[in-house]
Design a protein around this motif. Structure first.
Motif, PDB file in Angstrom:
ATOM      1  N   GLU A 105    -104.536  61.997 -61.251  1.00 44.99           N
ATOM      2  CA  GLU A 105    -103.587  62.081 -61.111  1.00 44.99           C
ATOM      3  C   GLU A 105    -103.765  61.214 -62.566  1.00 44.99           C
ATOM      4  OE1 GLU A 105    -102.262  58.715 -58.522  1.00 44.99           O
ATOM      5  OE2 GLU A 105    -102.198  57.424 -60.184  1.00 44.99           O
TER       6      GLU A 105
ATOM      7  N   ASN B 232    -105.121  54.081 -54.323  1.00 44.77           N
ATOM      8  CA  ASN B 232    -105.465  56.135 -53.003  1.00 44.77           C
ATOM      9  C   ASN B 232    -107.357  55.071 -52.929  1.00 44.77           C
ATOM     10  OD1 ASN B 232    -105.313  57.820 -51.675  1.00 44.77           O
ATOM     11  ND2 ASN B 232    -104.770  59.373 -52.506  1.00 44.77           N
TER      12      ASN B 232
ATOM     13  N   GLU C 153    -104.573  63.539 -65.215  1.00 42.74           N
ATOM     14  CA  GLU C 153    -104.440  64.819 -65.714  1.00 42.74           C
ATOM     15  C   GLU C 153    -105.344  65.926 -65.478  1.00 42.74           C
ATOM     16  OE1 GLU C 153    -101.274  64.247 -68.425  1.00 42.74           O
ATOM     17  OE2 GLU C 153     -99.917  63.411 -67.486  1.00 42.74           O
TER      18      GLU C 153
ATOM     19  N   ALA D 233    -106.489  54.449 -60.537  1.00 42.10           N
ATOM     20  CA  ALA D 233    -105.842  55.233 -59.547  1.00 42.10           C
ATOM     21  C   ALA D 233    -106.570  55.103 -58.123  1.00 42.10           C
ATOM     22  CB  ALA D 233    -106.023  56.580 -60.265  1.00 42.10           C
TER      23      ALA D 233
ATOM     24  N   LEU E 182    -109.371  63.284 -56.929  1.00 39.51           N
ATOM     25  CA  LEU E 182    -108.204  62.764 -57.072  1.00 39.51           C
ATOM     26  C   LEU E 182    -107.073  62.163 -57.889  1.00 39.51           C
ATOM     27  CD1 LEU E 182    -107.248  62.560 -52.684  1.00 39.51           C
ATOM     28  CD2 LEU E 182    -107.474  65.336 -54.821  1.00 39.51           C
TER      29      LEU E 182
END
Ligand SMILES: [Zn+2]
Length: 178
Positions: free
Chosen positions: A72, A135, A75, A131, A68
């Motif tokens: 993010e 998360n 890209e 990132a 993920l």
């Protein structure tokens, strides 16, 4: 205890671009990346196969968080997970971010290594780290407990179910009273 190159990386005796670490698992950029952000996730303990990893769910939650993050922060269009295990005899999951026209097929072509300068590798690691921090991976057991709690709450709030119980009770009384 048996040691290998992934043990050396986990012990920091061999330097690497580490993007994730907790008490059991560590994720670092592959030095021969198939694409930008190609990460290897390993248990810190020397464990032979991925299916020998005791906290298997938590292990894959780490791989998911990295995937993920790649979507993010880099890209990536999508992400491949590959776990084979003949190269290094220590459980590992390849997390390979995929991009448009990246020279791979449905699965990455293992000879198609990208030349990424050292400085850029450091930048990629920093982006992924940031990132993941935003998360972080869910603990599988905690996630299951959370889900069970959600289901319980929904059930308690559901008036339809209560009503239907009352309906059943009403019908039962009706039948009994003839
Ligand atoms: Zn090892």
């Amino acid at each position: 205890m048996e040691k290998c190159i992934f043990c050396e990386i986990a012990d920091r005796r061999i330097p690497s671009n580490i993007i994730y670490e907790d008490e059991d698992f560590i994720g670092f950029l592959d030095v021969n990346p198939l694409n930008a952000g190609h990460t290897i996730v390993v248990p810190k303990a020397h464990i032979r196969w991925t299916y020998d990893v005791e906290r298997f769910g938590d292990y894959w939650e780490v791989a998911k968080a990295i995937a993920l993050a790649a979507i993010e922060a880099l890209e990536a269009k999508f992400v491949n997970f590959i776990t084979a295990g003949l190269g290094v005899p220590h459980a590992h999951i390849h997390v390979v971010p995929r991009f448009e026209n990246d020279g791979h097929s449905e699965l990455p072509v293992f000879g198609n290594v990208k030349k990424i300068p050292k400085e850029e590798m450091i930048q990629i690691a920093e982006k992924l780290k940031a990132a993941i921090a935003k998360n972080p991976p869910k603990k599988a057991v905690a996630a299951m407990a959370e889900k069970a709690e959600e289901i319980k709450e929904v059930k308690e709030k559901a008036p339809a179910e209560k009503r239907s119980k009352e309906d059943i009770e009403y019908i039962r009384r009706e039948i009994e009273s003839g």
